[in-house]
Design a protein around this motif. Structure first.
Motif, PDB file in Angstrom:
ATOM      1  N   MET A   1      31.431 -26.397  16.507  1.00 34.25           N
ATOM      2  CA  MET A   1      31.053 -27.907  16.006  1.00 34.25           C
ATOM      3  C   MET A   1      29.897 -28.177  16.068  1.00 34.25           C
ATOM      4  SD  MET A   1      34.665 -29.741  17.830  1.00 34.25           S
ATOM      5  CE  MET A   1      34.000 -31.151  16.827  1.00 34.25           C
TER       6      MET A   1
ATOM      7  N   LYS B   1      33.403 -28.882  11.903  1.00 31.90           N
ATOM      8  CA  LYS B   1      33.387 -30.301  11.719  1.00 31.90           C
ATOM      9  C   LYS B   1      32.538 -31.076  12.869  1.00 31.90           C
ATOM     10  CE  LYS B   1      38.148 -30.631  10.181  1.00 31.90           C
ATOM     11  NZ  LYS B   1      39.388 -31.122  10.391  1.00 31.90           N
TER      12      LYS B   1
ATOM     13  N   ASP C   1      37.048 -35.529   9.139  1.00 34.91           N
ATOM     14  CA  ASP C   1      36.144 -34.909   9.072  1.00 34.91           C
ATOM     15  C   ASP C   1      34.951 -34.813  10.180  1.00 34.91           C
ATOM     16  OD1 ASP C   1      36.692 -34.225   6.107  1.00 34.91           O
ATOM     17  OD2 ASP C   1      36.850 -36.460   6.344  1.00 34.91           O
ATOM     18  N   GLY C   2      35.130 -35.786  10.985  1.00 36.95           N
ATOM     19  CA  GLY C   2      34.081 -35.663  12.029  1.00 36.95           C
ATOM     20  C   GLY C   2      34.946 -36.460  13.313  1.00 36.95           C
TER      21      GLY C   2
ATOM     22  N   LEU D   1      27.833 -35.913   7.399  1.00 34.54           N
ATOM     23  CA  LEU D   1      29.189 -35.759   6.743  1.00 34.54           C
ATOM     24  C   LEU D   1      28.936 -35.493   5.170  1.00 34.54           C
ATOM     25  CD1 LEU D   1      31.573 -38.103   8.555  1.00 34.54           C
ATOM     26  CD2 LEU D   1      31.520 -35.456   8.479  1.00 34.54           C
TER      27      LEU D   1
END
Length: 207
Positions: free
Chosen positions: A141, A112, A77-78, A181
């Motif tokens: 991003m 992300k 996710d990151g 997030l």
């Protein structure tokens, strides 16, 4: 939620690992899974611009770690990209890896959040930091901020741990990543769609 941290140093347990470990520990304390993946010091092919990845969704070379990273990116996710400074730039192996990872697999990173971390004994940190950030801004991003540029100084891992401001910057970065997030997840839960994407327009300067 999970963050993939790439250790782009040829030394698995050096200054870059010390910095990324501080980020990872803080992420875990925030309830975010963190994986540090070492790019290693083995041979890495340079991108040859063959374009075959456009159809395959992966790099044509199958005998190094690039496609492994792309597969890991799909589940993350990151991202945090860490590298030591060599000759006022990120370690060459990191640039070689990221050139191919993003050329072949940028779809796995889009939308992300990401951040770069650099480590050096003395100079070249800001130039290296700028260089790594360019991968994020060409791939849709969001870039995660911290309280200062994400750099840690030290000649070895033990020295790096003594850089109080650098380590605090790593912890702040991790908390900001966790916050971002969670914000993104809240947006998804609320039904907020990703931005509309236009068909790519590619031009050059000789037309």
């Amino acid at each position: 939620m999970k963050v993939l941290l790439l250790n782009g140093s040829p030394h698995k347990n050096g200054t870059t690992f010390a910095a990324l470990s501080e980020v990872a520990a803080t992420l875990e304390a925030q309830g975010i899974e963190a994986e540090i993946f070492h790019v290693g010091n083995g041979p890495i092919h340079g991108c040859i611009g063959c374009g075959r990845c456009k159809d395959a969704g992966k790099c044509v070379y199958q005998d190094d770690i690039v496609n492994v990273i792309i597969e890991k990116a799909k589940e993350a996710d990151g991202f945090i990209f860490g590298a030591p400074v060599h000759y006022a730039g990120p370690a060459g192996i990191m640039h070689t890896v990221l050139d191919r990872v993003f050329y072949a697999g940028s779809y796995a990173f889009a939308y992300k959040p990401g951040a770069a971390v650099v480590c050096c004994r003395r100079g070249g940190a800001t130039a290296s930091f700028d260089s790594l950030n360019k991968y994020f801004t060409i791939a849709n991003m969001p870039v995660v901020p911290s309280q200062y540029w994400n750099m840690v100084h030290g000649a070895n891992a033990e020295d790096a741990k003594k850089d109080a401001e650098g380590m605090q910057t790593m912890r702040t970065l991790a908390r900001n990543m966790a916050w971002m997030l969670r914000c993104f997840q809240a947006g998804r839960d609320a039904g907020i769609a990703l931005p509309e994407k236009e068909p790519a327009q590619r031009t050059n300067f000789i037309r």
